[in-house]
Design a protein around this motif. Structure first.
Motif, PDB file in Angstrom:
ATOM      1  N   VAL A  52       2.553   0.931  -0.466  1.00 58.62           N
ATOM      2  CA  VAL A  52       1.483  -0.038  -0.239  1.00 58.62           C
ATOM      3  C   VAL A  52       0.139   0.677  -0.304  1.00 58.62           C
ATOM      4  O   VAL A  52      -0.124   1.613   0.458  1.00 58.62           O
ATOM      5  N   THR A  53      -0.728   0.253  -1.237  1.00 58.26           N
ATOM      6  CA  THR A  53      -2.046   0.850  -1.427  1.00 58.26           C
ATOM      7  C   THR A  53      -3.094  -0.249  -1.551  1.00 58.26           C
ATOM      8  O   THR A  53      -2.749  -1.419  -1.754  1.00 58.26           O
ATOM      9  N   PRO A  54      -4.382   0.086  -1.446  1.00 54.41           N
ATOM     10  CA  PRO A  54      -5.422  -0.934  -1.594  1.00 54.41           C
ATOM     11  C   PRO A  54      -5.392  -1.629  -2.952  1.00 54.41           C
ATOM     12  O   PRO A  54      -5.844  -2.779  -3.072  1.00 54.41           O
ATOM     13  N   SER A  55      -4.865  -0.973  -3.968  1.00 52.88           N
ATOM     14  CA  SER A  55      -4.824  -1.586  -5.294  1.00 52.88           C
ATOM     15  C   SER A  55      -3.562  -2.403  -5.526  1.00 52.88           C
ATOM     16  O   SER A  55      -3.380  -2.960  -6.612  1.00 52.88           O
ATOM     17  N   GLY A  56      -2.699  -2.489  -4.512  1.00 55.24           N
ATOM     18  CA  GLY A  56      -1.501  -3.292  -4.640  1.00 55.24           C
ATOM     19  C   GLY A  56      -0.231  -2.497  -4.399  1.00 55.24           C
ATOM     20  O   GLY A  56      -0.247  -1.264  -4.384  1.00 55.24           O
ATOM     21  N   ASN A  69      -1.533   8.978  -5.634  1.00 53.26           N
ATOM     22  CA  ASN A  69      -2.309   8.338  -4.564  1.00 53.26           C
ATOM     23  C   ASN A  69      -2.666   9.323  -3.457  1.00 53.26           C
ATOM     24  O   ASN A  69      -2.922   8.926  -2.318  1.00 53.26           O
ATOM     25  N   LEU A  72      -5.917   8.951  -1.122  1.00 60.13           N
ATOM     26  CA  LEU A  72      -6.022   7.909  -0.108  1.00 60.13           C
ATOM     27  C   LEU A  72      -5.789   8.489   1.279  1.00 60.13           C
ATOM     28  O   LEU A  72      -4.878   9.290   1.485  1.00 60.13           O
ATOM     29  N   ASP A  75      -4.739   6.095   6.745  1.00 56.82           N
ATOM     30  CA  ASP A  75      -4.729   4.671   7.079  1.00 56.82           C
ATOM     31  C   ASP A  75      -4.880   3.771   5.858  1.00 56.82           C
ATOM     32  O   ASP A  75      -4.989   2.554   5.992  1.00 56.82           O
ATOM     33  N   GLN A  76      -4.872   4.346   4.647  1.00 60.37           N
ATOM     34  CA  GLN A  76      -5.073   3.554   3.442  1.00 60.37           C
ATOM     35  C   GLN A  76      -3.803   3.349   2.623  1.00 60.37           C
ATOM     36  O   GLN A  76      -3.787   2.519   1.715  1.00 60.37           O
ATOM     37  N   ALA A  77      -2.761   4.097   2.904  1.00 60.55           N
ATOM     38  CA  ALA A  77      -1.534   3.983   2.114  1.00 60.55           C
ATOM     39  C   ALA A  77      -0.327   4.281   2.988  1.00 60.55           C
ATOM     40  O   ALA A  77      -0.381   5.136   3.883  1.00 60.55           O
ATOM     41  N   HIS A  78       0.756   3.556   2.751  1.00 61.36           N
ATOM     42  CA  HIS A  78       1.997   3.852   3.458  1.00 61.36           C
ATOM     43  C   HIS A  78       3.186   3.419   2.617  1.00 61.36           C
ATOM     44  O   HIS A  78       3.059   2.611   1.694  1.00 61.36           O
ATOM     45  N   GLY A 265      -0.867   9.617   3.063  1.00 62.88           N
ATOM     46  CA  GLY A 265      -0.523   8.373   3.739  1.00 62.88           C
ATOM     47  C   GLY A 265       0.711   8.503   4.603  1.00 62.88           C
ATOM     48  O   GLY A 265       1.281   9.586   4.750  1.00 62.88           O
TER      49      GLY A 265
END
Length: 452
Positions: A52-56, A69, A72, A75-78, A265
């Protein structure tokens, strides 16, 4: 025991796979016979997962996707791990990840072997309920997707003698030396490690129950065992995978090392709900009705004392956000620390605190350097000073110190004002340093520190 350990060759100039002698110090790990969440490889963990990333979202991500990624923040990717992977791989079929690192201030004299154990799931919290002292597990409480545990073996060089082994349980480190009871596999230099049931916390002794928190009527902790050889994980040379990173931001993997390790992440779901309402046996079977009712009553008394950090579970941060995965090049004794010929200048004091860990009180001094970063100089239990670069919040410059405190005796917290007008916090969560935006009062500017 190795007689000629070279810790001065700069990694990155050639293939940086673990030298053959590293296997001589690989830990031998005893799991509890009721353990159902065993180690795994990153490839196994990612099967059926979603990044899961800000770009989808990215379905069925690969290690290459994690690397892509890497910039990131935590707190921006997991990674949301598939339940089909929670159990891990058969014992002795999973890799053990390792970073060969030069400790701060000790270039050419000591070397740290940071061994990482990767798991797809962290199981329920262990507990002993009083009076009566009967053991149980607390389903969902303490659980979270993903888990990274491990130990550090510090060696002197070039002799290759063990200086100490660092064990870590729930953010607290214990340093054990050969002189004060370090357990080695007989006839070898391989340290013994006992892993807590479900939590995988690492211990230096096979105590039946290691207490982490005691609420009088209920004690939380880890169950360990020492008597079942079929539950021993013994990584050897072919099972060791290098994960060394350089000192850049974001970190880049050194030549020949696993690129996924640069991911910062979380390897697991964020804010997984944890309940503390009932118990089961260590073998995950229902408790007898009388014990079940008693456990539920005692847990009801404890629930009101539990904070959000205990009732919400997050996956562990990736290795890219951990200093222990940084392999320092020869010209610098620590990742991000300049060579002796090009020192940074100090530009301001940002506070000093005393941290009380398992060995002795240790001073931590926070400063701002002319690179604009927050730095900390702390006293190592082995009687050396260590510098660590804490950086800055993303796209925010540090303005002034707002105070420093210690939480729970061993968690340093430093407050600073940022160029965005907000109050920022840098804190140690037990395994890494983190930045957190505390905002500002509505329609009010921060002008001066008033204490912390």
């Amino acid at each position: 025991m190795n007689a000629a350990i070279d810790v001065t060759a700069a990694p990155g100039t050639e293939t940086y796979s673990p030298p053959s002698w590293v296997a001589d110090y690989a830990p031998v790990v005893q799991f509890h016979p009721d353990e159902v969440y065993l180690p795994c490889s990153i490839e196994y963990l990612l099967e059926g997962a979603t990044l899961v990333t800000p770009s989808g979202p990215v379905s069925n991500p690969t290690a290459a996707d994690l690397y892509a990624n890497r910039a990131l923040a935590t707190d921006q990717a997991h990674v949301e791990i598939s339940a089909s992977q929670f159990s891990g791989q058969p014992i002795n079929s999973a890799p053990c990840y390792v970073c060969v690192e030069t400790p701060p201030g000790n270039l050419g004299t000591t070397v740290d072997l940071n061994f990482f154990f990767l798991f797809a799931y962290n199981g329920p919290q262990g507990a002993v309920v009083q009076p009566g002292g009967f053991p149980c597990l607390l389903p969902t409480f303490g659980e979270h997707q993903g888990d990274i545990e491990g130990v550090t073996v510090r060696l002197d060089a070039p002799q290759g003698n063990i200086v100490w082994v660092r064990y870590e349980a729930h953010g607290d480190s214990t340093f054990v030396t050969p002189a004060n009871g370090l357990s080695l596999v007989p006839g070898t230099s391989r340290p013994m490690v006992w892993c807590g049931l479900g939590s995988h916390a690492t211990y230096s002794t096979p105590e039946a129950f290691e207490t982490s928190e005691d609420y009088a009527v209920v004690a939380f902790g880890d169950f360990v065992r020492n008597d079942l050889p079929e539950w021993v994980w013994s990584p050897r040379a072919g099972d060791l995978v290098a994960v060394g990173l350089d000192g850049s931001t974001p970190a880049e993997p050194l030549d020949g090392t696993a690129p996924w390790a640069a991911f910062q992440g979380r390897l697991g779901l964020i804010n997984q709900q944890n309940r503390c309402t009932a118990g089961v046996s260590l073998g995950n079977q229902p408790l007898p009705s009388l014990e079940d009712g008693y456990v539920r009553t005692m847990l009801a008394l404890v629930n009101g004392h539990l904070g959000p950090d205990q009732t919400l579970g997050d996956g562990p941060t990736g290795l890219g956000a951990r200093l222990a995965a940084r392999a320092a090049p020869a010209e610098s004794p620590w990742p991000g620390v300049p060579a002796a010929g090009n020192p940074l200048a100090l530009r301001g004091s940002f506070g000093a605190v005393a941290v009380d860990d398992s060995l002795l009180p240790r001073p931590y001094a926070f400063v701002k350097a002319d690179d604009g970063h927050l730095w900390v100089d702390c006293w190592d239990p082995q009687l050396i000073w260590m510098w660590a670069d804490l950086g800055t919040p993303r796209d925010v410059a540090l303005e002034q110190a707002m105070g420093a405190v210690v939480v729970d005796g061993d968690r340093p917290y430093t407050f600073v004002s940022g160029s965005d007008g907000n109050l920022w916090l840098n804190f140690w969560d037990g395994s890494q340093w983190n930045w957190a935006n505390q905002g500002a009062p509505p329609n009010v500017a921060l002008t001066a520190a008033m204490g912390a």
